[in-house]
Design a protein around this motif. Structure first.
Motif, short mmCIF file in Angstrom:
data_model
loop_
_atom_site.label_atom_id
_atom_site.label_comp_id
_atom_site.label_asym_id
_atom_site.label_seq_id
_atom_site.Cartn_x
_atom_site.Cartn_y
_atom_site.Cartn_z
N ILE A 72 -3.63 -1.02 9.25
CA ILE A 72 -4.34 -0.28 8.19
C ILE A 72 -5.34 -1.27 7.59
O ILE A 72 -5.03 -2.02 6.67
CB ILE A 72 -3.36 0.24 7.11
CG1 ILE A 72 -2.16 0.93 7.76
CG2 ILE A 72 -4.09 1.18 6.15
CD1 ILE A 72 -2.50 2.09 8.67
N THR B 298 -6.31 6.07 6.89
CA THR B 298 -4.94 5.72 6.54
C THR B 298 -4.03 5.95 7.75
O THR B 298 -4.48 6.47 8.79
CB THR B 298 -4.45 6.60 5.38
OG1 THR B 298 -4.43 7.97 5.84
CG2 THR B 298 -5.35 6.48 4.17
N ALA C 77 0.73 4.03 1.60
CA ALA C 77 1.06 4.70 2.86
C ALA C 77 2.31 4.14 3.51
O ALA C 77 2.96 4.80 4.31
CB ALA C 77 -0.11 4.58 3.84
N PRO D 128 0.83 -1.20 0.00
CA PRO D 128 0.00 0.00 0.00
C PRO D 128 0.86 1.25 0.00
O PRO D 128 1.95 1.27 0.58
CB PRO D 128 -0.79 -0.13 1.32
CG PRO D 128 -0.82 -1.60 1.60
CD PRO D 128 0.49 -2.12 1.11
#
Length: 497
Positions: A75, A134, A14, A12
């Motif tokens: 997350i 997030t 993030a 991901p």
């Protein structure tokens, strides 16, 4: 479980922060030596979850404090990941669906799992409306920058510090600061105003001036917070090494007047005919700090806070003499139950202990100023009972004069009082005194029913023992009982009892 590992391609977004190319990026793998972290990292690789250790555990690394509480940010679905972690750790998982969290224990560690979220608030409540979020959303919702730091636990960022709000710098600067606009942070959740002061007091930090102004602006918002939550934070301030730091912040921001107006009312000095009195608020803070050096007992610290609480109500100016506070100990003791109820403190033996200490706090000081008689010592032991040591600690703390001669004199005299307390207790056993002759003994001796005569004789026996007229023994008490009964015109059933 899924068996393939995360790669840069499917990781991901993030998890790869904008600072990934920054050569000064901090890695802290050495602080993740506990096998637990590797196990969670391996699990996250299998489940394709993005996870971090966040908050207090990371903060305490920099403060060089050990931490047994670990917050794992997921997350995604924190509860689902916690349940998977429970299986590999062979640990029972406690789920709290209302809060979206789960908890398990691994040895002496307590691990809480939560999904990343973002929050919004309504003006009438500090309970947030929660949505999935997030890592960035979750760090933004944290109360202070020092609590928003996270360490990556995935394979590609294991041990990497993600510190978007410069919490590490705040720790170095000994500063409490909010990640976002403090006006929004404190208005959304007013309890955070107290938490800011609590952390400042616990850590010996300063609160950022912008945050101080925001607390002053939002001070009335504290009214939407329950008394229980407020008192929980206040107790944590009271239990710090130097509680005055927190109480000065509480007073200066106006929070103390909202949550504990009786204490705020101690502040101030009035002057008439050139005569003033000491500021009883700052005196109380000094007594509290003094007692904090001697004991971690929360209730003894509360006694320090409340020992002069009735001084504003009993303050009088006597021309030619000055200011007096006659009876403030009696009135203060009567105020204790109401204050405990107001603050949702326990109305049990803890409250009674504080009440007794407030009631008696002047007695050892008076003894230390005069010739110590056995009678006065017996009465103090009788009334203080098991709280006598606590009372002496409080009275020692109550000496706040700056005059070194007076301090030495008081301390010397207190030692004499303590010595006499030990001697009299050893010889007379007055502490937690039980009458050697009961009401039933008196009734049997004179063929009486419960009534006024029985009470009079019991009181006479007690006074005779306290005055040292007779010893604290059953034999002498029975003889004294018969004598006093005859003086009242009572006829003993027989010559023995």
């Amino acid at each position: 479980m899924l068996s393939f590992a995360l790669t840069k391609e499917n990781l991901p977004h993030a998890i790869i922060p904008s600072s990934i190319k920054d050569q000064s990026m901090i890695y802290m793998k050495e602080y993740l030596q506990n096998p637990l972290f590797k196990k969670l990292s391996k699990l996250a690789e299998e489940t394709q979850d993005e996870i971090y250790v966040i908050g207090g555990f990371v903060r305490d690394i920099f403060l060089k404090r050990s931490s047994k509480d670990i917050d794992i940010l997921v997350i995604g679905n924190g509860i689902k990941f916690a349940e998977a972690a429970g299986k590999i750790l062979h640990a029972k998982v406690s789920v709290f669906k209302n809060f979206g969290t789960a908890m398990l224990r691994d040895g002496d560690l307590e691990i809480e799992f939560v999904g990343a979220r973002k929050e919004s608030y309504r003006s009438e409540s500090r309970k947030p409306i929660v949505e999935d979020g997030t890592l960035e959303d979750d760090q933004k919702r944290r109360d202070f920058a020092i609590n928003a730091m996270a360490l990556g636990l995935n394979k590609l960022n294991y041990g990497e510090l993600l510190d978007p709000f410069n919490g590490k710098q705040d720790l170095e600067n000994k500063l409490i600061r909010t990640p976002l606009d403090p006006n929004v942070t404190f208005s959304d959740d007013p309890l955070r105003m107290l938490r800011a002061i609590r952390f400042a007091s616990q850590l010996g930090f300063n609160i950022d001036n912008t945050a101080i102004q925001a607390i002053k602006k939002n001070v009335e918002r504290i009214k939407i917070v329950s008394a229980e939550r407020i008192t929980d934070e206040m107790n944590k301030i009271i239990l710090t090494a130097k509680p005055s730091l927190g109480f000065e912040y509480l007073f200066d921001t106006g929070l103390l007047n909202q949550i504990f107006p009786q204490m705020a009312g101690l502040q101030g000095v009035e002057i008439i005919d050139g005569k003033g009195h000491k500021d009883n608020f700052y005196h109380t803070l000094q007594v509290l700090d003094n007692i904090a050096q001697e004991t971690n007992d929360l209730w003894l610290r509360w006694a320090a806070i409340l020992h002069d609480i009735a001084k504003p109500a009993t303050k009088r100016f006597e021309p030619g003499h000055g200011w007096t506070f006659h009876g403030h100990e009696d009135r203060g003791a009567r105020m204790v139950p109401k204050i405990f109820a107001q603050l949702k403190l326990p109305l049990n033996e803890k409250m009674k202990m504080v009440q007794k200490l407030v009631q008696l706090h002047l007695r050892p000081i008076v003894l230390a100023q005069e010739v110590v008689t056995d009678s006065a010592v017996r009465r103090l032991l009788f009334e203080a009972g098991e709280e006598i040591e606590a009372l002496m600690i409080l009275c020692n703390a109550d000496v706040t004069t700056k005059n070194e001669y007076k301090v030495k004199k008081y301390r010397k005299n207190f030692e004499l009082v303590k010595q006499r307390l030990r001697e009299v207790e050893e010889s007379d056993q007055i502490r937690n005194w039980q009458p050697p002759v009961s009401g039933e003994d008196i009734m049997l001796a004179f063929n009486l029913r419960a009534g006024r005569e029985v009470g009079i004789i019991k009181n006479q026996i007690r006074e005779a023992i306290l005055e040292g007229e007779i010893k604290n023994s059953r034999e002498e008490a029975i003889e004294y009982m018969l004598q006093k009964g005859k003086e009242m015109g009572l006829v003993p059933v027989n010559s023995k009892s």
